[in-house]
Write an enzyme that holds these catalytic residues in place. Structure first.
Site, PDB file in Angstrom:
ATOM      1  N   LYS A 107       0.395   4.506  -2.648  1.00 41.31           N
ATOM      2  CA  LYS A 107       0.256   5.621  -2.916  1.00 41.31           C
ATOM      3  C   LYS A 107       1.241   6.391  -3.057  1.00 41.31           C
ATOM      4  O   LYS A 107       0.932   7.744  -3.463  1.00 41.31           O
ATOM      5  CB  LYS A 107      -0.409   5.460  -0.844  1.00 41.31           C
ATOM      6  CG  LYS A 107      -1.375   5.179  -0.761  1.00 41.31           C
ATOM      7  CD  LYS A 107      -2.074   5.195  -1.519  1.00 41.31           C
ATOM      8  CE  LYS A 107      -3.627   5.016  -1.659  1.00 41.31           C
ATOM      9  NZ  LYS A 107      -4.016   5.636  -2.297  1.00 41.31           N
ATOM     10  N   TYR A 111       0.752  -1.071  -0.146  1.00 42.01           N
ATOM     11  CA  TYR A 111       0.097   0.099   0.535  1.00 42.01           C
ATOM     12  C   TYR A 111       0.988   1.273   0.474  1.00 42.01           C
ATOM     13  O   TYR A 111       0.390   1.860  -0.567  1.00 42.01           O
ATOM     14  CB  TYR A 111      -0.761   0.367   1.297  1.00 42.01           C
ATOM     15  CG  TYR A 111      -1.522   1.140   1.527  1.00 42.01           C
ATOM     16  CD1 TYR A 111      -3.272   1.405   0.415  1.00 42.01           C
ATOM     17  CD2 TYR A 111      -1.404   1.489   2.137  1.00 42.01           C
ATOM     18  CE1 TYR A 111      -4.253   1.986   0.808  1.00 42.01           C
ATOM     19  CE2 TYR A 111      -2.888   3.207   2.462  1.00 42.01           C
ATOM     20  CZ  TYR A 111      -3.728   3.076   2.191  1.00 42.01           C
ATOM     21  OH  TYR A 111      -4.360   3.897   1.918  1.00 42.01           O
TER      22      TYR A 111
END
Ligand SMILES: NC(=O)c1ccc[n+]([C@@H]2O[C@H](COP(=O)([O-])OP(=O)(O)OC[C@H]3O[C@@H](n4cnc5c(N)ncnc54)[C@H](O)[C@@H]3O)[C@@H](O)[C@H]2O)c1
Length: 303
Positions: free
Chosen positions: A159, A155
């Site tokens: 991101k 993640y």
């Protein structure tokens, strides 16, 4: 903010932040294509928007593949004649510590967040360039991508990469009048409901609408999804025509702007640097610029 005549796509808009973005954009007058991988959730949000007097159609499908991205743009054009705003909000988590994370968990997160942002933005920008009158791309980052967060290799990578793409696209799209920004939201959703310090407050807000306490809203910048929607409406509007290439934080009572990576300090040495030279320069000067990592733990006030 009046977005009448504007047409927006919001991915992952069946619940959480995406739903709040879709409802706020429609509330400001935009027509919205509501995407989600969950068809019932997308249909329900489109129905709610329409019942409230807004314009929305559901276009379900998994964000990631180029075919879905093209389908979303085609639907905006078929239903409303054009495309002005894209919010790439769809997301999943597959958290696990590095040494236990599988390739499947890594790939699944990159597929939705990173490839999904790339394919959707590429399809939207192609259409916006054909239209010739600018546009708004609003991507979604995270504090985890900005700072690093244990258990979130996949993640955080996705991101951070999204914000890197935003910086690149803001340069590439400037001449076409298309602004490209990242929002860095923090809000009570299914994604955050299990964070231990937040969980009881999120549960009582979800169960009975009890407002989140002030130490969360102001101290931690942690609010409900609707708190983040004003930033998306602003970025979609003509008021934000000059805002591009930025990573803007929003959550609860807090609005912030994130820095981009910069060289903080530098040193020069004729003929270059040996390992010994670097060791000396590190302890004498550069080392004091070493940066913190990680999201600070929430500080709940003593009762
Ligand atoms: N909640 C937070 O505090 C927070 C913080 C930082 C970043 N974000 C980001 O904001 C975005 C929204 O998060 P949220 O908290 O509302 O999460 P959520 O889990 O409540 O909602 C995400 C939505 O995306 C949908 N979705 C998942 N995979 C999809 C796919 N492949 N295609 C289309 N839709 C898909 C889900 O069905 C769901 O409706 C995500 O990108 C997330 O990473 C959230």
């Amino acid at each position: 903010m009046d977005l009448s005549g504007r047409v927006a796509i919001v991915t992952g808009a069946g619940r959480g932040l995406g739903r709040a973005y879709a409802e706020a954009l429609a509330g400001a007058g935009a027509a919205v294509v509501v995407n989600d991988v969950d068809p019932d959730a997308a249909a329900e949000v489109a129905k709610r928007v329409t019942a409230a007097g807004g314009a929305a159609v559901a276009e379900p499908g998994p964000v990631g593949p180029a075919e879905t991205a093209q389908r979303l743009v085609d639907r905006a054009v078929e239903a409303y004649g054009r495309l002005d705003v894209l919010v790439t909000n769809a997301g999943i988590l597959r958290d696990r510590i590095l040494w236990k994370m599988t390739e499947e968990e890594f790939d699944a997160v990159l597929e939705v967040h990173l490839r999904g942002t790339f394919t959707c933005v590429r399809a939207a920008v192609r259409r916006m360039r054909e239209q010739g009158d600018g546009g708004r791309i609003i991507a979604v980052g995270s504090p985890a991508g900005q700072l690093g967060n244990p258990g979130q290799t996949n993640y955080a990578a996705a991101k951070a990469a999204i914000v890197a793409m935003v910086r690149t696209w803001s340069i590439e799209c400037a001449r076409a009048g298309i602004t490209v920004n990242a929002v860095i939201p923090v809000a009570a959703t299914e994604m955050t409901a299990t964070i231990p310090a937040f969980a009881p407050h999120v549960a009582s807000w979800q169960a009975g609408g009890t407002p989140l306490p002030q130490w969360l809203r102001a101290g931690e910048g942690f609010g409900v999804p609707a708190d983040a929607a004003g930033l998306v409406v602003f970025l979609a509007s003509t008021a934000a025509a000059g805002v591009t290439g930025q990573a803007i934080g929003i959550g609860g009572d807090k609005l912030s702007i994130w820095s981009h990576p910069r060289e903080l300090a530098s040193a020069y040495r004729d003929g270059g640097w040996s390992a010994d030279d670097i060791a000396q320069a590190w302890s004498a000067a550069l080392g004091r610029w070493a940066q913190d990592v990680g999201i600070p733990a929430p500080k709940e006030p003593d009762r």
